[in-house]
Enzyme design. Structure first.
Site, PDB file in Angstrom:
ATOM      1  N   HIS A 241      -7.109  -5.406  18.200  1.00 31.36           N
ATOM      2  CA  HIS A 241      -7.982  -6.521  18.588  1.00 31.36           C
ATOM      3  C   HIS A 241      -7.321  -7.866  18.329  1.00 31.36           C
ATOM      4  O   HIS A 241      -7.750  -8.887  18.877  1.00 31.36           O
ATOM      5  CB  HIS A 241      -9.324  -6.431  17.855  1.00 31.36           C
ATOM      6  CG  HIS A 241      -9.228  -6.550  16.367  1.00 31.36           C
ATOM      7  ND1 HIS A 241      -8.769  -5.518  15.570  1.00 31.36           N
ATOM      8  CD2 HIS A 241      -9.520  -7.572  15.529  1.00 31.36           C
ATOM      9  CE1 HIS A 241      -8.798  -5.901  14.303  1.00 31.36           C
ATOM     10  NE2 HIS A 241      -9.245  -7.138  14.250  1.00 31.36           N
TER      11      HIS A 241
ATOM     12  N   HIS B  47       0.849  -1.191   0.000  1.00 36.20           N
ATOM     13  CA  HIS B  47       0.000   0.000   0.000  1.00 36.20           C
ATOM     14  C   HIS B  47       0.881   1.236   0.000  1.00 36.20           C
ATOM     15  O   HIS B  47       1.926   1.278   0.653  1.00 36.20           O
ATOM     16  CB  HIS B  47      -0.881  -0.007   1.261  1.00 36.20           C
ATOM     17  CG  HIS B  47      -1.359   1.352   1.684  1.00 36.20           C
ATOM     18  ND1 HIS B  47      -0.714   2.083   2.669  1.00 36.20           N
ATOM     19  CD2 HIS B  47      -2.393   2.110   1.253  1.00 36.20           C
ATOM     20  CE1 HIS B  47      -1.360   3.233   2.833  1.00 36.20           C
ATOM     21  NE2 HIS B  47      -2.371   3.279   1.984  1.00 36.20           N
TER      22      HIS B  47
ATOM     23  N   ARG C 193     -16.830   8.328  -3.219  1.00 40.95           N
ATOM     24  CA  ARG C 193     -17.388   7.231  -4.004  1.00 40.95           C
ATOM     25  C   ARG C 193     -17.038   5.904  -3.323  1.00 40.95           C
ATOM     26  O   ARG C 193     -15.863   5.540  -3.209  1.00 40.95           O
ATOM     27  CB  ARG C 193     -16.814   7.269  -5.420  1.00 40.95           C
ATOM     28  CG  ARG C 193     -17.335   6.196  -6.364  1.00 40.95           C
ATOM     29  CD  ARG C 193     -16.811   6.472  -7.768  1.00 40.95           C
ATOM     30  NE  ARG C 193     -17.319   5.514  -8.741  1.00 40.95           N
ATOM     31  CZ  ARG C 193     -16.629   4.493  -9.224  1.00 40.95           C
ATOM     32  NH1 ARG C 193     -15.382   4.276  -8.797  1.00 40.95           N
ATOM     33  NH2 ARG C 193     -17.145   3.694 -10.126  1.00 40.95           N
TER      34      ARG C 193
END
Length: 310
Positions: free
Chosen positions: A181, A112, A266
């Protein structure tokens, strides 16, 4: 803090980001015999729009998305104003390129990269601006040489701008790309930054562009190194499980996802970061001593990947 936000500056950011998007798409398409990036231009009802480009079903990249957006509105979304409460309710302009790559081969890491610029304006006050972004690597199967190569690329680009910057941004990345978590990191990290306005505008813009360049150079080299590695159903199953963790982070914790949804962006473009396939298993336990077990034991924890530290 420096201030700014003129149309000329915004056009400079827009030009850099569109150029980065085009180069990324051209380079990633070069790996594919047939698959190509589609092009969706879209408009946001609240102001602005973007250009989403997604490649699907490739031989190397099962899905790759490179999204450009330039949106504006009357009220800064909570995802941005929560850390800057004095700017709550301000008008804003936000520009960015967000790239997420989900390879087909489990031995090629997902990755990423994001580069963004935001300007906030309150009546009677000078505009406030900052840059953000970074890049991170998310392997299913860890290779130390890849992680070291990745972090050295990050350190090099940071060293061009400020001593100690890599260590600062690496630590920020380790904190950010973490699933509390699960009590585990999303991957092996990289660099992450927000609120960047410590240098003059032109210097900050230059750094944002160099971050995009460094991501491309480093990731392409790792893809080339791993793309032909043989794999079978075991590796594919583990890849889908690890992609489930990626989904969890992006939907629960990622501020970019929250900003996009809160600003009325969007939905298809915002969620292009999610993999085309993922899986979850109840209480999955990797076999002790296996390559799958070594990912969590050796790679999904904050560590110094380069020595000496840069």
């Amino acid at each position: 803090m420096s201030t700014g936000g003129s149309e000329e500056r915004l056009q400079g950011v827009r030009s850099l980001l569109l150029s980065l998007q085009e180069r990324m798409c051209t380079i990633f398409e070069g790996f594919e015999p047939e698959a190509r990036f589609g092009l969706d231009d879209w408009q946001r009802p609240g102001g602005g729009g973007g250009r989403t480009r997604v490649l699907e079903g490739g031989e190397v990249f099962e899905q790759a998305g490179v999204n450009f957006s330039h949106v504006h509105g009357a009220s800064l979304p909570e995802a941005a104003s929560a850390r800057r409460p004095e700017l709550a309710g301000s008008a804003f302009q936000a520009l960015g390129v967000s790239t997420v790559i989900h390879p087909r081969n489990p031995y090629v890491p997902a990755s990423h990269c994001n580069v963004r610029h935001l300007v906030a304006e309150l009546p009677g006050k000078a505009p406030r601006w900052w840059f953000g972004g970074g890049f991170d690597l998310t392997p299913c199967y860890g290779f130390e040489e890849d992680a070291v190569y990745w972090h050295r690329a990050a350190a090099r680009v940071c060293s061009e701008f400020e001593a100690g910057l890599y260590a600062e941004l690496k630590e920020w990345c380790d904190r950010y790309f973490f699933l509390p978590h699960r009590n585990e990191a999303r991957g092996v990290g990289g660099i992450f930054f927000d609120d960047l306005n410590r240098w003059p505008f032109e210097r900050c813009l230059e750094f944002a562009g160099r971050v995009g360049d460094a991501f491309l150079d480093a990731y392409v080299a790792i893809v080339e190194r791993r793309m032909d590695t043989p794999y079978g159903s075991r590796e594919r199953s583990f890849q889908l499980l690890r992609r489930g963790r990626y989904v969890e982070f992006n939907l629960i914790h990622d501020r970019g996802t929250l900003f996009g949804l809160q600003s009325g962006g969007r939905t298809e473009s915002i969620l292009m970061s999610l993999p085309p396939m993922a899986a979850w298993a109840y209480r999955f336990d990797a076999e002790p001593g296996s390559p799958e077990a070594s990912l969590g034991r050796e790679f999904l924890r904050a560590r110094d990947w380069i020595s000496p530290a840069c």
